[in-house]
Design a protein around this motif. Sequence first.
Motif, PDB file in Angstrom:
ATOM      1  N   ILE A  42       0.493  -1.428  -0.023  1.00  0.00           N
ATOM      2  CA  ILE A  42       0.129   0.208   0.005  1.00  0.00           C
ATOM      3  C   ILE A  42       0.967   1.472  -0.084  1.00  0.00           C
ATOM      4  CG2 ILE A  42      -1.796   0.707   1.165  1.00  0.00           C
ATOM      5  CD1 ILE A  42      -2.865  -1.489   0.207  1.00  0.00           C
ATOM      6  N   VAL A  43       1.124   1.874  -0.858  1.00  0.00           N
ATOM      7  CA  VAL A  43       1.596   3.187  -1.169  1.00  0.00           C
ATOM      8  C   VAL A  43       1.146   4.605  -0.584  1.00  0.00           C
ATOM      9  CG1 VAL A  43       2.632   5.066  -2.167  1.00  0.00           C
ATOM     10  CG2 VAL A  43       2.343   2.450  -3.124  1.00  0.00           C
ATOM     11  N   LYS A  44       1.241   5.421   0.640  1.00  0.00           N
ATOM     12  CA  LYS A  44       1.212   6.382   1.087  1.00  0.00           C
ATOM     13  C   LYS A  44       1.902   7.798   1.151  1.00  0.00           C
ATOM     14  CE  LYS A  44       0.394   4.426   5.194  1.00  0.00           C
ATOM     15  NZ  LYS A  44       0.790   4.315   6.726  1.00  0.00           N
ATOM     16  N   GLY A  45       1.698   8.280  -0.501  1.00  0.00           N
ATOM     17  CA  GLY A  45       3.031   9.354  -0.175  1.00  0.00           C
ATOM     18  C   GLY A  45       4.123   8.464  -0.824  1.00  0.00           C
ATOM     19  N   LYS A  46       5.329   8.745   0.649  1.00  0.00           N
ATOM     20  CA  LYS A  46       6.570   8.920  -0.367  1.00  0.00           C
ATOM     21  C   LYS A  46       6.778   6.908   0.927  1.00  0.00           C
ATOM     22  CE  LYS A  46       8.664  12.923  -0.954  1.00  0.00           C
ATOM     23  NZ  LYS A  46       9.723  13.992  -0.862  1.00  0.00           N
ATOM     24  N   VAL A  47       5.979   6.634   1.928  1.00  0.00           N
ATOM     25  CA  VAL A  47       6.026   5.826   2.662  1.00  0.00           C
ATOM     26  C   VAL A  47       5.052   4.847   1.980  1.00  0.00           C
ATOM     27  CG1 VAL A  47       6.871   6.694   4.588  1.00  0.00           C
ATOM     28  CG2 VAL A  47       4.242   6.503   3.865  1.00  0.00           C
ATOM     29  N   HIS A  48       5.201   3.155   2.586  1.00  0.00           N
ATOM     30  CA  HIS A  48       4.276   1.777   2.111  1.00  0.00           C
ATOM     31  C   HIS A  48       4.091   1.395   3.289  1.00  0.00           C
ATOM     32  CE1 HIS A  48       8.308   0.223   2.668  1.00  0.00           C
ATOM     33  NE2 HIS A  48       6.867  -0.830   3.063  1.00  0.00           N
ATOM     34  N   SER A  49       3.080   0.360   3.111  1.00  0.00           N
ATOM     35  CA  SER A  49       3.150  -0.363   3.911  1.00  0.00           C
ATOM     36  C   SER A  49       2.323  -1.803   3.471  1.00  0.00           C
ATOM     37  CB  SER A  49       1.572  -0.164   4.920  1.00  0.00           C
ATOM     38  OG  SER A  49       0.675   0.051   4.504  1.00  0.00           O
ATOM     39  N   LYS A 527      12.352  -0.104  -2.917  1.00  0.00           N
ATOM     40  CA  LYS A 527      11.350  -0.080  -3.642  1.00  0.00           C
ATOM     41  C   LYS A 527      10.736  -0.944  -3.804  1.00  0.00           C
ATOM     42  CE  LYS A 527      10.077  -0.305  -8.411  1.00  0.00           C
ATOM     43  NZ  LYS A 527      10.950  -1.487  -9.532  1.00  0.00           N
ATOM     44  N   TYR A 528       9.522   0.199  -4.072  1.00  0.00           N
ATOM     45  CA  TYR A 528       8.141  -0.635  -3.742  1.00  0.00           C
ATOM     46  C   TYR A 528       7.007  -0.237  -4.049  1.00  0.00           C
ATOM     47  CZ  TYR A 528      10.268  -2.360   0.815  1.00  0.00           C
ATOM     48  OH  TYR A 528      10.703  -2.405   1.979  1.00  0.00           O
ATOM     49  N   SER A 529       7.462   0.407  -4.791  1.00  0.00           N
ATOM     50  CA  SER A 529       6.313   0.749  -6.006  1.00  0.00           C
ATOM     51  C   SER A 529       7.499   1.391  -6.995  1.00  0.00           C
ATOM     52  CB  SER A 529       4.964   1.514  -5.398  1.00  0.00           C
ATOM     53  OG  SER A 529       5.824   3.281  -4.791  1.00  0.00           O
ATOM     54  N   PHE A 530       6.070   1.926  -8.156  1.00  0.00           N
ATOM     55  CA  PHE A 530       6.966   2.285  -9.289  1.00  0.00           C
ATOM     56  C   PHE A 530       5.748   3.871  -9.653  1.00  0.00           C
ATOM     57  CE2 PHE A 530       5.499  -1.142 -10.751  1.00  0.00           C
ATOM     58  CZ  PHE A 530       5.221  -1.111 -12.566  1.00  0.00           C
ATOM     59  N   THR A 531       6.601   4.851 -10.500  1.00  0.00           N
ATOM     60  CA  THR A 531       5.554   5.553 -11.893  1.00  0.00           C
ATOM     61  C   THR A 531       5.947   5.261 -13.126  1.00  0.00           C
ATOM     62  OG1 THR A 531       5.999   6.920  -9.275  1.00  0.00           O
ATOM     63  CG2 THR A 531       5.252   8.355 -11.472  1.00  0.00           C
ATOM     64  N   ILE A 532       4.548   5.970 -13.583  1.00  0.00           N
ATOM     65  CA  ILE A 532       4.909   5.469 -15.250  1.00  0.00           C
ATOM     66  C   ILE A 532       4.718   7.161 -15.480  1.00  0.00           C
ATOM     67  CG2 ILE A 532       3.388   4.758 -17.912  1.00  0.00           C
ATOM     68  CD1 ILE A 532       2.943   2.495 -15.317  1.00  0.00           C
ATOM     69  N   MET A 533       5.378   7.837 -16.679  1.00  0.00           N
ATOM     70  CA  MET A 533       4.865   9.555 -16.939  1.00  0.00           C
ATOM     71  C   MET A 533       4.527   8.764 -18.402  1.00  0.00           C
ATOM     72  SD  MET A 533       7.852  11.554 -15.219  1.00  0.00           S
ATOM     73  CE  MET A 533       6.973  13.131 -15.834  1.00  0.00           C
ATOM     74  N   ASP A 534       3.592   9.460 -18.758  1.00  0.00           N
ATOM     75  CA  ASP A 534       3.100   9.180 -20.314  1.00  0.00           C
ATOM     76  C   ASP A 534       2.671   9.977 -21.670  1.00  0.00           C
ATOM     77  OD1 ASP A 534       1.551   7.706 -22.303  1.00  0.00           O
ATOM     78  OD2 ASP A 534      -0.002   7.349 -21.632  1.00  0.00           O
ATOM     79  N   PHE A 535       3.522  10.106 -21.992  1.00  0.00           N
ATOM     80  CA  PHE A 535       3.898  10.948 -23.196  1.00  0.00           C
ATOM     81  C   PHE A 535       2.840  10.821 -24.499  1.00  0.00           C
ATOM     82  CE2 PHE A 535       6.744  12.690 -20.274  1.00  0.00           C
ATOM     83  CZ  PHE A 535       6.565  13.663 -19.526  1.00  0.00           C
ATOM     84  N   ARG A 536       2.607   9.771 -24.495  1.00  0.00           N
ATOM     85  CA  ARG A 536       1.826   9.680 -25.915  1.00  0.00           C
ATOM     86  C   ARG A 536       0.768   8.505 -25.895  1.00  0.00           C
ATOM     87  NH1 ARG A 536       5.370  10.089 -30.251  1.00  0.00           N
ATOM     88  NH2 ARG A 536       7.462  10.856 -29.709  1.00  0.00           N
ATOM     89  N   ASN A 537       0.133   8.428 -24.435  1.00  0.00           N
ATOM     90  CA  ASN A 537      -1.543   8.268 -24.219  1.00  0.00           C
ATOM     91  C   ASN A 537      -1.553   6.271 -24.365  1.00  0.00           C
ATOM     92  OD1 ASN A 537      -3.287  10.126 -23.672  1.00  0.00           O
ATOM     93  ND2 ASN A 537      -2.983  10.916 -25.952  1.00  0.00           N
ATOM     94  N   PRO A 551      -3.429  -0.165 -11.685  1.00  0.00           N
ATOM     95  CA  PRO A 551      -2.582   0.709 -11.119  1.00  0.00           C
ATOM     96  C   PRO A 551      -2.900   1.760  -9.673  1.00  0.00           C
ATOM     97  CG  PRO A 551      -3.297   1.328 -13.732  1.00  0.00           C
ATOM     98  CD  PRO A 551      -4.255   0.245 -12.828  1.00  0.00           C
ATOM     99  N   VAL A 552      -2.334   2.225  -9.316  1.00  0.00           N
ATOM    100  CA  VAL A 552      -2.860   2.389  -8.178  1.00  0.00           C
ATOM    101  C   VAL A 552      -3.878   4.315  -8.274  1.00  0.00           C
ATOM    102  CG1 VAL A 552      -1.721   4.079  -5.844  1.00  0.00           C
ATOM    103  CG2 VAL A 552      -0.430   2.100  -7.114  1.00  0.00           C
ATOM    104  N   GLN A 553      -3.504   4.853  -9.098  1.00  0.00           N
ATOM    105  CA  GLN A 553      -3.820   5.701  -9.100  1.00  0.00           C
ATOM    106  C   GLN A 553      -3.228   6.829 -11.233  1.00  0.00           C
ATOM    107  OE1 GLN A 553      -1.240   8.456  -6.561  1.00  0.00           O
ATOM    108  NE2 GLN A 553      -2.184  10.499  -8.093  1.00  0.00           N
ATOM    109  N   ILE A 554      -4.283   7.023 -11.243  1.00  0.00           N
ATOM    110  CA  ILE A 554      -3.460   7.718 -13.194  1.00  0.00           C
ATOM    111  C   ILE A 554      -3.676   8.972 -12.900  1.00  0.00           C
ATOM    112  CG2 ILE A 554      -5.117   8.033 -15.155  1.00  0.00           C
ATOM    113  CD1 ILE A 554      -4.393   5.535 -15.070  1.00  0.00           C
ATOM    114  N   TYR A 555      -2.752  10.011 -13.695  1.00  0.00           N
ATOM    115  CA  TYR A 555      -3.255  10.957 -13.887  1.00  0.00           C
ATOM    116  C   TYR A 555      -3.818  11.121 -15.594  1.00  0.00           C
ATOM    117  CZ  TYR A 555      -1.355  12.530  -9.667  1.00  0.00           C
ATOM    118  OH  TYR A 555      -0.878  12.431  -8.092  1.00  0.00           O
ATOM    119  N   GLU A 556      -5.149  11.747 -15.924  1.00  0.00           N
ATOM    120  CA  GLU A 556      -5.624  12.123 -17.162  1.00  0.00           C
ATOM    121  C   GLU A 556      -5.945  13.863 -17.235  1.00  0.00           C
ATOM    122  OE1 GLU A 556      -6.993  10.057 -19.034  1.00  0.00           O
ATOM    123  OE2 GLU A 556      -7.596   8.730 -17.790  1.00  0.00           O
TER     124      GLU A 556
END
Length: 782
Positions: A42-49, A527-537, A551-556
């Motif tokens: 479970i990702v909580k900002g910069k920490v995890h559980s 290393k418990y999580s990672f981020t995907i930056m998508d510039f091509r949909n 995914p944990v979350q998505i920015y649309e």
Amino acid sequence: MKKKLSERDICTKYITPAIQQAGWDLHKQIREEVTFTAGRIIVKGKVHSRKKSKRADYILYYKPNIPIAIIEAKDLEHSVGDGMQQALEYAEMLDIPFVFSSNGQAFLQHDRTGQSEKIEQEIQLERFPTPEELWSRYKNWKGIVTEEQEKVVTQDYFTDTSGKTPRYYQRIAVNRAVEAIAQGKDRILLVLATGTGKTMIAFQLIWRLWKSKTKKRILFLADRNILVDQTMSNDFKHFGDKMTKIKNRTVDKSYEIFLALYQGVSGAEDWKNIYKEFSKDFFDLIIIDECHRGSAKEDSAWREILEYFSSATQVGLTATPKETKDVSNIDYFGEPLYTYSLKQGISDGFLAPYRVIRYILDKDTGWRPTKGQTDKFGEVIEDRIYNVKDFDRNLILEQRTIAVAKKVTEYLKRTDRYQKTIIFCTNINHAERMRQAIANENSDLVAKNHKYVMRITGDNDEGKAELDNFIHPGSTYPVIAVTSKLMTTGVDAQTCKLIVLDSNINSMTEFKQIIGRGTRVNEEHNKYSFTIMDFRNVTNLFADPDFDGDPVQIYEPKEGEPPTPPDEEGDNEDFPPETDGGSGYNGDTDTEQSKTKTYYVHNIKVQVINERVQYYAEDGQLITESLKDYTKNTVKKEYSSLDVFLQKWNSAERKDAIIEELIEQGILLDELQDEVGREYDPFDLICHIAFDRKPLTRKERAMNVKKQDYFAKYGDKARAVLEALLDKYADEGIENIESMEVLKLTPFDEFGSVLEIMKSFGGKKQYLIALQELQQQLYTTA
């Protein structure tokens, strides 16, 4: 008296003796409290559980590699069958056929094999089945009829001094393959998500078949040099001098375990087909790693190898089974014998969850040149509308590359500039321009070490030489790897925390492989999580039914800005192994593309359009409602009214436990704080969002307690500690004052040791009472 016994007492006094009495060996066949998942991260900002891991009360083993029965225990407050539903859920996950529930008075037995007259029946404690009885029923279920088959199936795993054993899904994959081979099946497909240890599965499968002398000469085929080398030095090292790698087109047939690259033993010209140096029946077993790629194509040179050794048993391993109009490994191998998905790996806590940040750049929705407009080389640009499919292929907007590099750098500066990052570009030309743009945006770190960012592509020896350093967890440099195709598969980047997509990825197969670069968990390097930056949909593919990781979350993109859909499934996914495109004008080997003129435009401004945020729920479904509405609806499923929530909150010894529960239920508290205000703690966020109560900031709550002069009854030192705790709450929240560890930090260390602080309250018990009262005072206004 028996009714007062705990569940553990029931196990010790009644269940374990009953199992032993039936002939089960306490030390070799009976394991109690067996934890078989890691607990979802479970990702909580910069920490995890982690969520609670799954644990079986008992698992019974006929042999160490063959779990045969599972037992769920309850105390006498429960009926004999109360544990059955949970036991059945675990048995299905663990591929265990015989299921029992007990409260110490009897057993309820459930037979998943369908051999019993009744699927469920109650049996007396003293009538628990013997190992031989369950093994006989197991063999009937699996179709194991001969002594030779039984010898193969019961061959033990390899175990070293560390005692490390396969995870439950690895065991299932190996067992099913071994059982199928024992019964004469010669084409087997195993599908397991990237990062779940396919080479460990290959090793244990080979080991058991080799040790039982079922298979004597074995070939392991891969399509990346690094895959073969990693395999030899890690999982396969226990084969020692019985193992060799086929290289330099030389063959020594005295070994028993052979490893090779597809392209190292085959080629367009017949003389390159070194595999023909072996007789067609030389190998008994061939393991094909990453068999979703060229090996699946019916007319490929790789497929020729498999057909040449058609008499051998062939096992395909893949993360992404391939099924298109032109290519099918299911057609060749048959339906998968076992599948362990990315979604399941994340749910079990063996794979890292992730979040997605999606960007739309203003020119991506369409750019048209003015009449007669020329590029920087004076070429007149063809008059038509160009969009994201064209960029970095037949139209290069140089400012677009710079805009992407700026956004990536902004993210790194906001989080961690030394997190391992892979940027996927359209082709080699694009990758080189991106490397330059990233270097310019991070000139301070590049000045310290030029390997901060490296282009790692098939045509660049300097970059490829740094690949091992990039994936090594202990190596700082390179930090950022810019690539196009070379790193999509076979790169075990355990500490990769950021994946940047600036390539038109058309294939679900390739997309899953790329996402797999970040799914590994490495606790030693945080290393418990990672981020995907998508510039091509590209992450539109998450909505495809074929994609199973949530995914944990998505920015649309912002409303009103339609995303550009990804291309239809193309034929560009099976790229040549060990290469990364050509070195022509476009940096791409696509024949049709090379005929098309490429325009370089350097003076067109490109900028990112504002985004809006959407999220994925715990069940993997996209949350289409607002974050506030989703929170309100989710909370009200658990707490029907404010009074119910307050009762639960006030009665909890640790408020952090309630916060953990909320997060496990899918409440995105960290994101909610970003939207509503970081000055509010979870209690006020929930009361405000779900029950329409005016929130108070942490500072306001702390000030209300101070006004009441609540600390007057304590001595000077104890009062100072409580005031410091109150200030800590105001700054950081309730979770940060509940642990005793806080007393070791500044400013509490000024009051003496933890023991001395306790003494100022009259002892540990009195300190905990004072802390509980402090929390009650904080939330009295509720």
